[in-house]
Design an enzyme around this catalytic site. Structure first.
Site, PDB file in Angstrom:
ATOM      1  NE  ARG A 128       5.762 -31.679  -7.264  1.00 18.12           N
ATOM      2  CZ  ARG A 128       5.151 -30.995  -6.300  1.00 18.12           C
ATOM      3  NH1 ARG A 128       5.748 -30.810  -5.144  1.00 18.12           N
ATOM      4  NH2 ARG A 128       3.949 -30.509  -6.498  1.00 18.12           N
ATOM      5  CE  LYS A 150      13.247 -47.551 -21.657  1.00 21.91           C
ATOM      6  NZ  LYS A 150      12.781 -47.828 -23.041  1.00 21.91           N
ATOM      7  CD  GLU A 192      16.331 -57.207 -23.539  1.00 16.50           C
ATOM      8  OE1 GLU A 192      16.998 -56.479 -24.292  1.00 16.50           O
ATOM      9  OE2 GLU A 192      15.104 -57.058 -23.368  1.00 16.50           O
ATOM     10  CE  LYS A 234      19.053 -49.764 -21.060  1.00 12.36           C
ATOM     11  NZ  LYS A 234      17.884 -50.567 -20.707  1.00 12.36           N
ATOM     12  CD  GLU A 244      12.725 -45.272 -25.731  1.00 11.25           C
ATOM     13  OE1 GLU A 244      13.202 -46.412 -25.631  1.00 11.25           O
ATOM     14  OE2 GLU A 244      11.610 -44.955 -25.293  1.00 11.25           O
ATOM     15  NE  ARG A 248      16.785 -45.412 -22.813  1.00 10.84           N
ATOM     16  CZ  ARG A 248      16.703 -45.154 -21.520  1.00 10.84           C
ATOM     17  NH1 ARG A 248      16.917 -43.922 -21.091  1.00 10.84           N
ATOM     18  NH2 ARG A 248      16.418 -46.099 -20.657  1.00 10.84           N
ATOM     19  CG  ASN A 252      12.871 -49.538 -27.363  1.00 12.56           C
ATOM     20  OD1 ASN A 252      12.402 -50.037 -26.344  1.00 12.56           O
ATOM     21  ND2 ASN A 252      13.251 -48.277 -27.416  1.00 12.56           N
ATOM     22  CG  HIS A 255      12.009 -54.316 -26.837  1.00 14.42           C
ATOM     23  ND1 HIS A 255      13.233 -54.791 -27.266  1.00 14.42           N
ATOM     24  CD2 HIS A 255      12.053 -54.340 -25.489  1.00 14.42           C
ATOM     25  CE1 HIS A 255      13.976 -55.083 -26.211  1.00 14.42           C
ATOM     26  NE2 HIS A 255      13.281 -54.828 -25.127  1.00 14.42           N
ATOM     27  CG  HIS A 259       6.786 -54.850 -25.601  1.00 13.01           C
ATOM     28  ND1 HIS A 259       7.186 -53.540 -25.454  1.00 13.01           N
ATOM     29  CD2 HIS A 259       7.444 -55.536 -24.636  1.00 13.01           C
ATOM     30  CE1 HIS A 259       8.049 -53.446 -24.466  1.00 13.01           C
ATOM     31  NE2 HIS A 259       8.221 -54.649 -23.955  1.00 13.01           N
ATOM     32  CG  HIS A 274      10.979 -58.403 -21.679  1.00 16.21           C
ATOM     33  ND1 HIS A 274      10.152 -57.646 -22.492  1.00 16.21           N
ATOM     34  CD2 HIS A 274      12.215 -57.845 -21.780  1.00 16.21           C
ATOM     35  CE1 HIS A 274      10.857 -56.672 -23.047  1.00 16.21           C
ATOM     36  NE2 HIS A 274      12.105 -56.768 -22.636  1.00 16.21           N
TER      37      HIS A 274
END
Length: 379
Positions: A128, A150, A192, A234, A244, A248, A252, A255, A259, A274
């Site tokens: 955990r 993330k 980015e 960021k 998010e 936040r 993206n 993206h 993506h 990417h």
């Protein structure tokens, strides 16, 4: 270890209950990692996940930590998108279990975004939650994926389908890895930074336009400035919105459509990095903003101009990459609906109001999305 530190900056990050340092500079790698270990855990066991690209250089790092009293368990992986899977994660779990490592031992991830996401996912789930140190080695990972907590693995054709929010005890960014990057990967990372400028900082955008040659030549002062600013942007967007929900989401930008293009073309080999996917996605987002949300042609022109300036893609030519035009459009439409940012079964898009400012929209019709792909993808 004999390299002299030329420059260094430390960001003290506080996200919810998590506190850690982002250390960025040159020649600081080994000492910064050791300082983090000594400060944050008394456990002397370290699982070191290396990109196999750095295998020849890993012995010096292992020796350094061993001399400091640490037991190092190295694991080497090929850090491609196709290895960001549960089966690869299990191989690291097996090392942890076989050596009876406890939750206060540490996983150190040295590699790009794929490796960092996967090793972070393992750290977040084993017992955990174990200690984690990020050592990002690509520009994309340095200013994007290693920051904000993330961590995830892919599942089938859904990117980051299984994941978590989990923060390291330190993030160590050493400029010496910049020199190891092929120019294509370096440019993909710059996408980015351009994204950060478009969503938040017109001044940064203007600097990127005016200093493109110095940046492409990897001038350290210029790179240090734009990387620090991207990290700051960021952190501003992540603070107060770790999971998010609102602000936040703006990170993206590009993206959702990007993506979709990445995974639609990634059949037998990786066609787009990417950052290249993000570049394409930003052009499509600017098209949506112009045609359906009343923004000016100048926003779309500004996107294409700066991305072309940095040698980043602004169009997909289906035939040139081995795809049939109409089939690729349909595959992109299918995959865009797998986007994890959906809410109430609606896709959420980040679209620019102007350079330096953007908003979240959740009422973009499929016909508009299809038209954006048609604008982007050519026969």
């Amino acid at each position: 270890m004999d390299q002299e530190t030329i420059f260094k900056k430390i960001y003290n990050v506080e996200l919810n209950q998590d506190k850690y340092d982002i250390v960025i500079g040159k020649g600081l790698l080994e000492t910064a990692v050791l300082e983090a270990l000594e400060k944050r855990t008394k456990n002397k066991n370290v699982v070191f996940v290396f990109d196999v690209f750095f295998q020849d250089r890993s012995n010096a790092f292992i020796d350094f930590l061993s001399k400091a009293g640490y037991k190092v368990y190295p694991y080497y992986m090929v850090a491609g998108k196709h290895n960001k899977t549960i089966s690869e994660a299990i191989k690291i779990y097996e090392i942890l279990e076989a050596n009876s490592l406890s939750r206060d031992s540490t996983i150190v991830a040295l590699g790009g975004g794929v490796l960092g996401d996967l090793a972070g996912f393992v750290a977040s789930t084993y017992h955990r939650g174990m200690k984690l140190i990020n050592i990002p080695t690509t520009l994309t990972a340095m200013i994007d994926s290693s920051i904000g907590g993330k961590v995830a693995i892919n599942f089938r054709k859904t990117i980051n389908a299984i994941g978590n929010y989990y923060h390291p005890i330190a993030n160590v960014i050493d400029f010496k890895f910049i020199s190891t990057l092929p120019q294509r990967d370096f440019k993909a990372g710059l996408a980015e930074i351009i994204k950060c400028a478009i969503i938040n900082d017109k001044e940064l955008f203007d600097y990127l336009k005016s200093n493109s040659q110095k940046i492409l030549d990897r001038d350290e002062d210029s790179l240090f400035n734009i990387m620090c600013r991207a990290i700051e942007i960021k952190l501003v967007h992540v603070s107060g919105d770790v999971k998010e929900k609102n602000e936040r989401l703006k990170l993206n930008y590009g993206h959702t459509l990007g993506h979709s293009i990445e995974i639609s073309t990634d059949v037998l080999e990786e066609i787009y990095r990417h950052g290249e996917g993000v570049s394409l996605g930003m052009v499509a987002a600017a098209f949506l903003a112009r045609k359906y949300f009343g923004q000016g042609q100048d926003i779309l022109d500004a996107h294409e101009e700066i991305l072309n300036q940095y040698g980043l893609p602004t169009r997909v030519h289906a035939k040139d990459i081995g795809f049939e035009y109409k089939s690729l459009i349909e595959e992109c439409m299918r995959n865009v609906h797998k986007d994890k940012k959906k809410k109430d079964n609606k896709l959420r898009f980040i679209l620019p109001d102007e350079i330096g400012k953007c908003q979240v929209y959740d009422r973009v019709a499929d016909d508009a999305i299809r038209e954006a792909f048609v604008y982007l993808i050519k026969e």
